[in-house]
Design a protein around this motif. Sequence first.
Motif, short mmCIF file in Angstrom:
data_model
loop_
_atom_site.label_atom_id
_atom_site.label_comp_id
_atom_site.label_asym_id
_atom_site.label_seq_id
_atom_site.Cartn_x
_atom_site.Cartn_y
_atom_site.Cartn_z
N VAL A 112 0.89 -1.28 -0.01
CA VAL A 112 -0.01 -0.04 0.00
C VAL A 112 1.00 1.28 -0.08
CG1 VAL A 112 -1.66 1.26 1.30
CG2 VAL A 112 -1.70 -1.31 1.15
N GLN A 187 -7.25 3.28 -4.97
CA GLN A 187 -7.88 2.13 -4.29
C GLN A 187 -6.78 0.77 -4.89
OE1 GLN A 187 -11.81 1.07 -5.91
NE2 GLN A 187 -11.95 -0.85 -4.76
N HIS A 188 -6.56 0.22 -3.83
CA HIS A 188 -5.65 -1.41 -3.99
C HIS A 188 -6.64 -2.30 -4.61
CE1 HIS A 188 -3.29 -4.67 -3.23
NE2 HIS A 188 -2.05 -3.86 -2.85
N LEU A 191 -6.62 -5.64 -2.26
CA LEU A 191 -7.15 -5.54 -1.04
C LEU A 191 -8.39 -4.71 -0.44
CD1 LEU A 191 -3.64 -4.74 0.78
CD2 LEU A 191 -4.85 -6.81 0.51
N SER A 192 -9.08 -4.26 -1.35
CA SER A 192 -10.19 -3.25 -1.52
C SER A 192 -9.92 -2.02 -0.42
CB SER A 192 -11.47 -4.12 -1.05
OG SER A 192 -11.49 -4.96 -1.76
N GLU A 193 -8.45 -1.75 -0.65
CA GLU A 193 -8.09 -0.70 0.34
C GLU A 193 -8.06 0.79 -0.39
OE1 GLU A 193 -4.82 0.19 3.68
OE2 GLU A 193 -5.03 -1.76 2.73
N GLU A 194 -8.70 1.41 0.23
CA GLU A 194 -8.87 2.91 -0.70
C GLU A 194 -8.40 3.96 0.19
OE1 GLU A 194 -12.00 5.26 -3.50
OE2 GLU A 194 -12.67 3.73 -2.15
N PHE A 236 -12.91 5.09 5.39
CA PHE A 236 -12.34 4.06 4.92
C PHE A 236 -12.44 2.75 5.90
CE2 PHE A 236 -8.40 1.61 5.69
CZ PHE A 236 -8.25 0.53 4.57
N THR A 237 -12.60 3.04 7.00
CA THR A 237 -12.81 2.02 8.26
C THR A 237 -14.26 1.41 7.86
OG1 THR A 237 -11.48 3.30 9.81
CG2 THR A 237 -13.03 1.47 10.60
N GLN A 240 -14.08 -0.70 4.47
CA GLN A 240 -13.55 -1.66 4.68
C GLN A 240 -14.26 -2.88 5.44
OE1 GLN A 240 -9.91 -1.66 6.85
NE2 GLN A 240 -8.68 -2.83 5.69
N LYS A 244 -15.61 -6.50 3.75
CA LYS A 244 -15.32 -7.77 4.12
C LYS A 244 -16.52 -8.47 4.65
CE LYS A 244 -12.48 -9.63 8.06
NZ LYS A 244 -13.43 -10.80 8.14
#
Length: 441
Positions: A112, A187-188, A191-194, A236-237, A240, A244
Amino acid sequence: MGPERFLSASRGQDVEFSCVLSPETSAEHMEVRFFKNQFDVVVHLYRDGKDQQATLPEYQGRTTFVKDSLAKGHATLKLAKVIPSDTGLYGCWFNSPTCSQETIWELQVTEVGTSPLISMLEFVGEDIQLTCHTSGWFPQPIVNWKSPQGPPFPSESETKKSQHDLFDVETSLTVQKSSGSIACSVQHPGLSEELESTVWIREAIFQPSPWNTVSISLSAFCCVIYFAIISMKISFTKIQAKLKEILDKEEKVGHAEWRTARKHAVEVTLDPESAHPELYIQDLRSVYCKDVAQAVEFSEKRFTRKCVVTSQGFSEGKHYWEVDVGYNKRWYLGVCRDDVDRKEKHVTLSPDNGYWLLGLWGNKQYFTINPQTVNLFPQTPPRRVGIFLDLEDGAISFFNINDGSRILTLDIKSQGLLRPYIQLQMFGKEWQHPIFICPVS
Protein backbone atom coordinates in the motif's frame (compact mmCIF):
# COMPACT_ATOMS: atom_id res chain seq x y z
CA MET A 1 -2.47 -31.02 0.23
CA GLY A 2 -0.95 -27.56 0.07
CA PRO A 3 -1.43 -24.20 1.75
CA GLU A 4 -4.54 -22.06 1.29
CA ARG A 5 -5.48 -21.60 -2.36
CA PHE A 6 -4.81 -17.85 -2.14
CA LEU A 7 -1.98 -16.39 -0.05
CA SER A 8 -1.35 -12.68 0.42
CA ALA A 9 1.88 -11.20 1.81
CA SER A 10 3.24 -7.68 2.18
CA ARG A 11 6.47 -6.78 0.39
CA GLY A 12 9.49 -7.74 2.51
CA GLN A 13 7.58 -10.35 4.53
CA ASP A 14 8.73 -13.99 4.85
CA VAL A 15 6.25 -16.68 3.72
CA GLU A 16 6.05 -20.45 4.19
CA PHE A 17 4.65 -22.98 1.71
CA SER A 18 3.72 -26.23 3.50
CA CYS A 19 2.65 -29.37 1.66
CA VAL A 20 1.63 -32.67 3.27
CA LEU A 21 0.85 -36.16 1.97
CA SER A 22 -2.45 -37.68 3.12
CA PRO A 23 -2.65 -40.39 4.33
CA GLU A 24 0.67 -39.99 6.13
CA THR A 25 3.51 -41.30 3.91
CA SER A 26 7.26 -40.87 4.20
CA ALA A 27 8.73 -38.53 1.57
CA GLU A 28 12.41 -38.96 2.56
CA HIS A 29 13.21 -40.88 -0.64
CA MET A 30 10.85 -38.96 -2.94
CA GLU A 31 11.56 -36.07 -5.28
CA VAL A 32 9.90 -32.89 -3.95
CA ARG A 33 9.65 -29.99 -6.37
CA PHE A 34 8.38 -26.47 -5.70
CA PHE A 35 7.68 -24.60 -8.96
CA LYS A 36 6.20 -21.31 -10.19
CA ASN A 37 3.68 -20.87 -13.03
CA GLN A 38 5.08 -23.84 -15.00
CA PHE A 39 6.27 -27.23 -13.87
CA ASP A 40 9.79 -26.81 -15.28
CA VAL A 41 10.36 -23.39 -13.65
CA VAL A 42 11.89 -24.63 -10.40
CA VAL A 43 11.89 -22.54 -7.22
CA HIS A 44 13.43 -25.33 -5.09
CA LEU A 45 14.16 -29.00 -5.79
CA TYR A 46 14.86 -31.82 -3.30
CA ARG A 47 16.13 -34.97 -5.04
CA ASP A 48 18.18 -37.99 -3.91
CA GLY A 49 18.20 -36.62 -0.37
CA LYS A 50 19.86 -33.34 -1.44
CA ASP A 51 18.79 -29.77 -2.19
CA GLN A 52 19.24 -28.82 -5.86
CA GLN A 53 19.81 -25.34 -7.27
CA ALA A 54 16.76 -23.35 -8.42
CA THR A 55 16.41 -22.58 -12.16
CA LEU A 56 15.34 -19.00 -11.36
CA PRO A 57 18.31 -16.89 -10.19
CA GLU A 58 16.08 -14.53 -8.15
CA TYR A 59 15.21 -17.43 -5.79
CA GLN A 60 18.78 -18.57 -5.16
CA GLY A 61 19.73 -17.93 -1.57
CA ARG A 62 16.16 -16.97 -0.59
CA THR A 63 14.66 -20.45 -0.11
CA THR A 64 15.05 -22.83 2.83
CA PHE A 65 13.71 -26.38 2.59
CA VAL A 66 12.67 -27.83 5.97
CA LYS A 67 13.31 -31.58 6.08
CA ASP A 68 12.50 -32.27 9.76
CA SER A 69 9.12 -33.86 9.06
CA LEU A 70 9.73 -35.55 5.68
CA ALA A 71 9.33 -38.95 7.35
CA LYS A 72 5.73 -37.96 8.08
CA GLY A 73 5.11 -36.60 4.58
CA HIS A 74 5.48 -32.91 5.56
CA ALA A 75 7.54 -30.59 3.31
CA THR A 76 7.89 -26.87 4.01
CA LEU A 77 9.62 -24.24 1.86
CA LYS A 78 10.47 -20.88 3.41
CA LEU A 79 10.75 -17.92 1.03
CA ALA A 80 12.48 -14.89 2.51
CA LYS A 81 11.58 -11.22 1.92
CA VAL A 82 9.03 -11.50 -0.87
CA ILE A 83 9.13 -8.92 -3.66
CA PRO A 84 6.46 -7.91 -6.22
CA SER A 85 7.89 -10.20 -8.92
CA ASP A 86 7.22 -13.18 -6.61
CA THR A 87 3.49 -12.81 -7.36
CA GLY A 88 2.13 -15.81 -9.27
CA LEU A 89 0.97 -19.43 -9.16
CA TYR A 90 3.05 -21.91 -7.16
CA GLY A 91 2.90 -25.66 -6.80
CA CYS A 92 4.56 -28.55 -5.00
CA TRP A 93 5.02 -31.97 -6.60
CA PHE A 94 5.84 -35.24 -4.85
CA ASN A 95 7.22 -38.03 -7.03
CA SER A 96 8.00 -41.66 -6.19
CA PRO A 97 8.52 -44.74 -8.39
CA THR A 98 4.86 -45.70 -7.89
CA CYS A 99 2.96 -42.42 -8.10
CA SER A 100 3.15 -38.63 -8.32
CA GLN A 101 0.84 -35.87 -7.12
CA GLU A 102 0.82 -32.08 -7.11
CA THR A 103 -1.15 -29.20 -5.62
CA ILE A 104 -1.14 -25.50 -6.48
CA TRP A 105 -1.90 -22.14 -4.88
CA GLU A 106 -1.51 -18.44 -5.68
CA LEU A 107 0.72 -15.88 -3.96
CA GLN A 108 -0.13 -12.18 -4.23
CA VAL A 109 2.49 -9.74 -2.98
CA THR A 110 0.96 -6.41 -1.96
CA GLU A 111 2.17 -2.95 -1.00
CA VAL A 112 0.00 0.00 0.00
CA GLY A 113 1.54 3.28 -1.14
CA THR A 114 1.23 6.88 -0.05
CA SER A 115 -1.96 8.87 0.40
CA PRO A 116 -2.81 10.92 -2.72
CA LEU A 117 -1.35 14.44 -2.77
CA ILE A 118 -3.42 17.04 -4.67
CA SER A 119 -1.54 20.04 -6.12
CA MET A 120 -2.65 23.13 -8.03
CA LEU A 121 -0.59 23.01 -11.23
CA GLU A 122 -1.62 26.05 -13.34
CA PHE A 123 -4.46 28.22 -14.62
CA VAL A 124 -5.99 27.28 -17.99
CA GLY A 125 -7.94 30.35 -19.05
CA GLU A 126 -10.53 30.79 -16.34
CA ASP A 127 -10.18 27.14 -15.25
CA ILE A 128 -7.60 25.49 -13.03
CA GLN A 129 -5.56 22.32 -13.52
CA LEU A 130 -5.11 19.96 -10.57
CA THR A 131 -2.68 17.07 -10.24
CA CYS A 132 -2.86 14.06 -7.93
CA HIS A 133 0.28 12.07 -7.13
CA THR A 134 0.73 8.79 -5.23
CA SER A 135 3.66 6.36 -5.11
CA GLY A 136 4.86 3.00 -3.82
CA TRP A 137 1.91 0.71 -4.76
CA PHE A 138 1.75 -2.91 -5.88
CA PRO A 139 -0.03 -4.05 -7.94
CA GLN A 140 -0.93 -0.97 -9.95
CA PRO A 141 -3.63 0.99 -8.08
CA ILE A 142 -6.87 2.42 -9.49
CA VAL A 143 -6.85 6.23 -9.38
CA ASN A 144 -10.02 8.30 -9.90
CA TRP A 145 -11.15 11.92 -9.61
CA LYS A 146 -14.71 12.19 -8.32
CA SER A 147 -17.26 14.45 -6.69
CA PRO A 148 -20.09 13.64 -4.26
CA GLN A 149 -22.66 14.49 -6.93
CA GLY A 150 -21.74 12.09 -9.69
CA PRO A 151 -19.57 9.39 -11.28
CA PRO A 152 -15.75 9.59 -11.62
CA PHE A 153 -14.34 12.31 -13.91
CA PRO A 154 -12.45 11.26 -17.07
CA SER A 155 -8.78 12.17 -16.65
CA GLU A 156 -5.29 11.50 -18.00
CA SER A 157 -2.90 9.36 -15.95
CA GLU A 158 0.80 8.60 -16.20
CA THR A 159 2.16 5.46 -14.52
CA LYS A 160 5.83 4.78 -13.79
CA LYS A 161 7.50 1.72 -12.32
CA SER A 162 10.32 2.14 -9.83
CA GLN A 163 13.44 -0.03 -9.62
CA HIS A 164 11.68 -2.04 -6.88
CA ASP A 165 8.75 -2.85 -9.25
CA LEU A 166 6.43 -0.48 -7.35
CA PHE A 167 3.97 1.77 -9.17
CA ASP A 168 3.90 5.60 -9.05
CA VAL A 169 0.81 7.25 -10.58
CA GLU A 170 0.15 10.90 -11.44
CA THR A 171 -3.17 12.07 -12.86
CA SER A 172 -4.39 15.53 -13.85
CA LEU A 173 -7.81 17.17 -14.07
CA THR A 174 -9.01 20.59 -15.30
CA VAL A 175 -11.96 21.98 -13.33
CA GLN A 176 -14.24 24.97 -13.73
CA LYS A 177 -15.11 27.74 -11.32
CA SER A 178 -17.25 26.75 -8.34
CA SER A 179 -16.60 23.01 -8.82
CA GLY A 180 -17.06 22.47 -5.10
CA SER A 181 -15.70 19.30 -3.50
CA ILE A 182 -13.20 17.39 -5.67
CA ALA A 183 -11.66 14.15 -4.40
CA CYS A 184 -8.75 12.03 -5.63
CA SER A 185 -9.08 8.38 -4.56
CA VAL A 186 -6.52 5.59 -4.86
CA GLN A 187 -7.76 2.02 -4.53
CA HIS A 188 -5.71 -1.15 -4.04
CA PRO A 189 -7.16 -3.73 -6.49
CA GLY A 190 -6.44 -6.76 -4.31
CA LEU A 191 -7.15 -5.53 -0.79
CA SER A 192 -10.17 -3.29 -1.50
CA GLU A 193 -8.18 -0.64 0.37
CA GLU A 194 -8.84 2.97 -0.63
CA LEU A 195 -7.12 6.23 0.31
CA GLU A 196 -8.70 9.55 -0.56
CA SER A 197 -7.88 13.26 -0.42
CA THR A 198 -10.38 16.08 -1.00
CA VAL A 199 -10.12 19.77 -1.94
CA TRP A 200 -12.82 22.44 -2.13
CA ILE A 201 -12.75 24.61 -5.29
CA ARG A 202 -14.64 27.90 -5.01
CA GLU A 203 -15.01 30.76 -7.50
CA ALA A 204 -13.25 33.07 -5.05
CA ILE A 205 -9.97 31.30 -5.84
CA PHE A 206 -10.07 32.82 -9.33
CA GLN A 207 -10.82 36.39 -8.27
CA PRO A 208 -8.11 38.94 -7.39
CA SER A 209 -8.27 39.70 -3.67
CA PRO A 210 -6.23 41.47 -0.99
CA TRP A 211 -3.78 39.58 1.23
CA ASN A 212 -6.18 39.29 4.14
CA THR A 213 -8.65 37.44 1.91
CA VAL A 214 -5.84 35.12 0.82
CA SER A 215 -4.98 34.41 4.45
CA ILE A 216 -8.58 33.60 5.27
CA SER A 217 -8.85 31.36 2.23
CA LEU A 218 -5.65 29.57 3.18
CA SER A 219 -6.88 28.99 6.70
CA ALA A 220 -10.18 27.67 5.42
CA PHE A 221 -8.35 25.47 2.92
CA CYS A 222 -6.21 23.95 5.69
CA CYS A 223 -9.32 23.29 7.78
CA VAL A 224 -10.96 21.56 4.82
CA ILE A 225 -7.87 19.39 4.31
CA TYR A 226 -7.78 18.50 8.01
CA PHE A 227 -11.44 17.49 8.17
CA ALA A 228 -11.11 15.68 4.81
CA ILE A 229 -8.34 13.50 6.24
CA ILE A 230 -10.42 12.70 9.35
CA SER A 231 -13.44 11.94 7.14
CA MET A 232 -11.26 9.80 4.87
CA LYS A 233 -10.08 7.65 7.77
CA ILE A 234 -13.62 7.15 9.10
CA SER A 235 -15.01 6.37 5.62
CA PHE A 236 -12.19 3.95 4.87
CA THR A 237 -12.82 2.01 8.09
CA LYS A 238 -16.55 1.72 7.35
CA ILE A 239 -16.00 0.73 3.71
CA GLN A 240 -13.41 -1.87 4.65
CA ALA A 241 -15.76 -3.46 7.22
CA LYS A 242 -18.67 -3.48 4.75
CA LEU A 243 -16.61 -5.00 1.91
CA LYS A 244 -15.26 -7.69 4.23
CA GLU A 245 -18.82 -8.54 5.28
CA ILE A 246 -19.97 -8.82 1.63
CA LEU A 247 -16.96 -10.89 0.53
CA ASP A 248 -17.26 -13.23 3.52
CA LYS A 249 -20.94 -13.76 2.74
CA GLU A 250 -20.27 -14.51 -0.96
CA GLU A 251 -17.45 -16.89 -0.06
CA LYS A 252 -19.65 -18.77 2.41
CA VAL A 253 -22.45 -19.11 -0.17
CA GLY A 254 -20.03 -20.42 -2.83
CA HIS A 255 -18.43 -22.92 -0.46
CA ALA A 256 -21.85 -24.11 0.74
CA GLU A 257 -23.02 -24.74 -2.85
CA TRP A 258 -19.81 -26.64 -3.60
CA ARG A 259 -20.08 -28.82 -0.47
CA THR A 260 -23.70 -29.63 -1.34
CA ALA A 261 -22.76 -30.54 -4.91
CA ARG A 262 -19.98 -32.92 -3.76
CA LYS A 263 -22.58 -35.04 -1.95
CA HIS A 264 -23.72 -36.20 -5.39
CA ALA A 265 -20.26 -37.41 -6.55
CA VAL A 266 -20.31 -40.16 -9.22
CA GLU A 267 -17.57 -42.15 -10.90
CA VAL A 268 -17.13 -41.47 -14.61
CA THR A 269 -14.60 -42.99 -17.02
CA LEU A 270 -13.54 -41.98 -20.54
CA ASP A 271 -14.85 -43.93 -23.54
CA PRO A 272 -11.86 -44.73 -25.85
CA GLU A 273 -14.22 -45.53 -28.75
CA SER A 274 -15.40 -41.91 -28.78
CA ALA A 275 -11.92 -40.32 -28.65
CA HIS A 276 -10.29 -38.57 -31.62
CA PRO A 277 -7.19 -40.49 -32.89
CA GLU A 278 -4.84 -37.74 -31.64
CA LEU A 279 -6.15 -38.08 -28.08
CA TYR A 280 -4.37 -40.68 -25.96
CA ILE A 281 -6.38 -42.28 -23.12
CA GLN A 282 -4.70 -43.76 -20.02
CA ASP A 283 -6.47 -45.80 -17.32
CA LEU A 284 -9.82 -44.52 -18.67
CA ARG A 285 -9.27 -41.40 -16.53
CA SER A 286 -6.57 -39.24 -18.13
CA VAL A 287 -6.21 -37.86 -21.66
CA TYR A 288 -3.56 -35.85 -23.47
CA CYS A 289 -3.11 -34.62 -27.03
CA LYS A 290 -0.38 -35.31 -29.59
CA ASP A 291 0.01 -34.08 -33.15
CA VAL A 292 0.51 -37.71 -34.28
CA ALA A 293 -2.62 -39.81 -34.81
CA GLN A 294 -2.69 -43.36 -33.45
CA ALA A 295 -4.16 -46.33 -35.30
CA VAL A 296 -7.74 -46.87 -34.11
CA GLU A 297 -10.69 -48.93 -35.31
CA PHE A 298 -13.57 -47.22 -37.06
CA SER A 299 -16.47 -46.40 -34.76
CA GLU A 300 -19.70 -44.46 -35.23
CA LYS A 301 -19.14 -43.15 -31.70
CA ARG A 302 -15.78 -41.49 -32.56
CA PHE A 303 -15.59 -37.68 -32.86
CA THR A 304 -13.80 -35.90 -35.71
CA ARG A 305 -12.98 -33.05 -33.29
CA LYS A 306 -10.28 -33.52 -30.62
CA CYS A 307 -12.71 -34.48 -27.90
CA VAL A 308 -13.93 -37.48 -25.89
CA VAL A 309 -17.02 -38.32 -23.82
CA THR A 310 -17.48 -40.71 -20.93
CA SER A 311 -19.01 -44.17 -20.98
CA GLN A 312 -21.57 -42.99 -18.44
CA GLY A 313 -24.54 -40.81 -19.40
CA PHE A 314 -27.27 -39.13 -17.37
CA SER A 315 -30.91 -38.31 -18.12
CA GLU A 316 -32.16 -37.56 -14.59
CA GLY A 317 -30.99 -36.90 -11.03
CA LYS A 318 -27.98 -34.99 -9.67
CA HIS A 319 -24.35 -35.86 -10.55
CA TYR A 320 -20.97 -34.32 -9.66
CA TRP A 321 -17.43 -35.01 -10.89
CA GLU A 322 -14.07 -33.18 -10.95
CA VAL A 323 -11.54 -32.67 -13.76
CA ASP A 324 -7.91 -31.59 -13.28
CA VAL A 325 -6.94 -29.36 -16.23
CA GLY A 326 -3.46 -28.52 -14.89
CA TYR A 327 -1.67 -25.74 -16.79
CA ASN A 328 -3.20 -26.45 -20.20
CA LYS A 329 -4.17 -23.31 -22.13
CA ARG A 330 -6.88 -24.64 -24.45
CA TRP A 331 -9.75 -26.87 -23.30
CA TYR A 332 -13.53 -27.28 -22.97
CA LEU A 333 -15.35 -29.08 -20.13
CA GLY A 334 -19.02 -29.85 -19.53
CA VAL A 335 -21.69 -32.07 -21.06
CA CYS A 336 -23.15 -32.71 -24.49
CA ARG A 337 -26.23 -34.50 -25.78
CA ASP A 338 -25.57 -38.13 -26.68
CA ASP A 339 -27.18 -37.64 -30.10
CA VAL A 340 -24.97 -34.74 -31.34
CA ASP A 341 -23.41 -35.20 -34.77
CA ARG A 342 -19.97 -36.59 -33.88
CA LYS A 343 -18.73 -36.43 -37.48
CA GLU A 344 -19.33 -32.67 -37.78
CA LYS A 345 -15.90 -31.03 -37.51
CA HIS A 346 -16.90 -27.36 -37.20
CA VAL A 347 -19.79 -26.58 -34.88
CA THR A 348 -20.62 -23.79 -32.42
CA LEU A 349 -20.35 -25.37 -28.97
CA SER A 350 -23.51 -23.76 -27.56
CA PRO A 351 -26.66 -25.09 -25.82
CA ASP A 352 -28.58 -24.60 -29.10
CA ASN A 353 -26.39 -27.33 -30.63
CA GLY A 354 -26.41 -29.59 -27.56
CA TYR A 355 -23.26 -28.42 -25.70
CA TRP A 356 -23.11 -26.84 -22.22
CA LEU A 357 -19.43 -26.02 -21.70
CA LEU A 358 -16.84 -23.91 -19.87
CA GLY A 359 -13.75 -23.12 -21.99
CA LEU A 360 -10.25 -21.64 -21.81
CA TRP A 361 -8.40 -20.27 -24.83
CA GLY A 362 -4.96 -18.79 -24.12
CA ASN A 363 -3.88 -17.14 -20.87
CA LYS A 364 -6.87 -16.56 -18.53
CA GLN A 365 -9.35 -16.19 -21.44
CA TYR A 366 -12.20 -18.14 -19.84
CA PHE A 367 -15.58 -18.13 -21.58
CA THR A 368 -18.83 -19.93 -22.38
CA ILE A 369 -21.13 -19.78 -25.42
CA ASN A 370 -24.81 -19.14 -24.60
CA PRO A 371 -25.52 -18.64 -27.52
CA GLN A 372 -22.96 -15.82 -27.98
CA THR A 373 -19.49 -15.85 -26.42
CA VAL A 374 -19.56 -14.66 -22.78
CA ASN A 375 -16.18 -13.83 -21.21
CA LEU A 376 -15.59 -14.95 -17.61
CA PHE A 377 -13.13 -13.61 -15.03
CA PRO A 378 -12.50 -16.04 -12.12
CA GLN A 379 -10.41 -14.45 -9.37
CA THR A 380 -8.10 -17.49 -9.22
CA PRO A 381 -7.28 -19.46 -12.41
CA PRO A 382 -8.89 -22.90 -11.88
CA ARG A 383 -6.50 -25.84 -12.13
CA ARG A 384 -9.20 -28.32 -11.08
CA VAL A 385 -12.86 -27.83 -12.03
CA GLY A 386 -15.89 -29.35 -10.29
CA ILE A 387 -18.93 -29.98 -12.52
CA PHE A 388 -22.42 -30.37 -11.00
CA LEU A 389 -25.17 -31.58 -13.33
CA ASP A 390 -28.55 -30.99 -11.66
CA LEU A 391 -31.23 -32.39 -13.97
CA GLU A 392 -33.90 -31.96 -11.30
CA ASP A 393 -33.54 -28.15 -11.46
CA GLY A 394 -32.34 -28.13 -15.09
CA ALA A 395 -28.89 -26.58 -14.59
CA ILE A 396 -25.15 -27.29 -14.79
CA SER A 397 -22.68 -25.46 -12.50
CA PHE A 398 -18.88 -25.18 -12.71
CA PHE A 399 -16.83 -24.72 -9.51
CA ASN A 400 -13.22 -23.57 -9.06
CA ILE A 401 -11.74 -26.17 -6.70
CA ASN A 402 -8.75 -23.88 -6.06
CA ASP A 403 -10.85 -21.45 -4.01
CA GLY A 404 -14.25 -23.17 -3.70
CA SER A 405 -16.05 -20.49 -5.74
CA ARG A 406 -18.74 -20.99 -8.38
CA ILE A 407 -17.57 -19.86 -11.83
CA LEU A 408 -20.70 -20.30 -13.92
CA THR A 409 -24.22 -21.82 -14.02
CA LEU A 410 -26.05 -22.63 -17.27
CA ASP A 411 -29.70 -23.62 -17.71
CA ILE A 412 -30.36 -26.99 -19.35
CA LYS A 413 -33.67 -27.49 -21.17
CA SER A 414 -32.72 -30.74 -22.85
CA GLN A 415 -34.58 -34.02 -22.93
CA GLY A 416 -32.56 -37.19 -23.36
CA LEU A 417 -29.16 -38.54 -22.41
CA LEU A 418 -26.24 -36.21 -21.55
CA ARG A 419 -22.59 -37.29 -21.36
CA PRO A 420 -19.60 -35.58 -19.65
CA TYR A 421 -17.41 -33.99 -22.37
CA ILE A 422 -13.72 -33.01 -22.64
CA GLN A 423 -12.09 -31.28 -25.62
CA LEU A 424 -8.39 -30.39 -25.97
CA GLN A 425 -6.40 -28.35 -28.45
CA MET A 426 -2.64 -28.00 -28.89
CA PHE A 427 -0.83 -25.29 -30.87
CA GLY A 428 2.71 -25.94 -32.04
CA LYS A 429 4.98 -27.16 -29.25
CA GLU A 430 2.91 -25.89 -26.35
CA TRP A 431 3.77 -27.64 -23.09
CA GLN A 432 0.80 -29.83 -22.20
CA HIS A 433 -0.24 -31.43 -18.94
CA PRO A 434 -2.58 -34.46 -19.08
CA ILE A 435 -6.19 -33.71 -18.20
CA PHE A 436 -7.61 -36.32 -15.86
CA ILE A 437 -10.82 -37.14 -14.02
CA CYS A 438 -10.18 -37.00 -10.27
CA PRO A 439 -11.64 -39.20 -7.55
CA VAL A 440 -13.92 -37.19 -5.24
CA SER A 441 -13.59 -37.95 -1.54
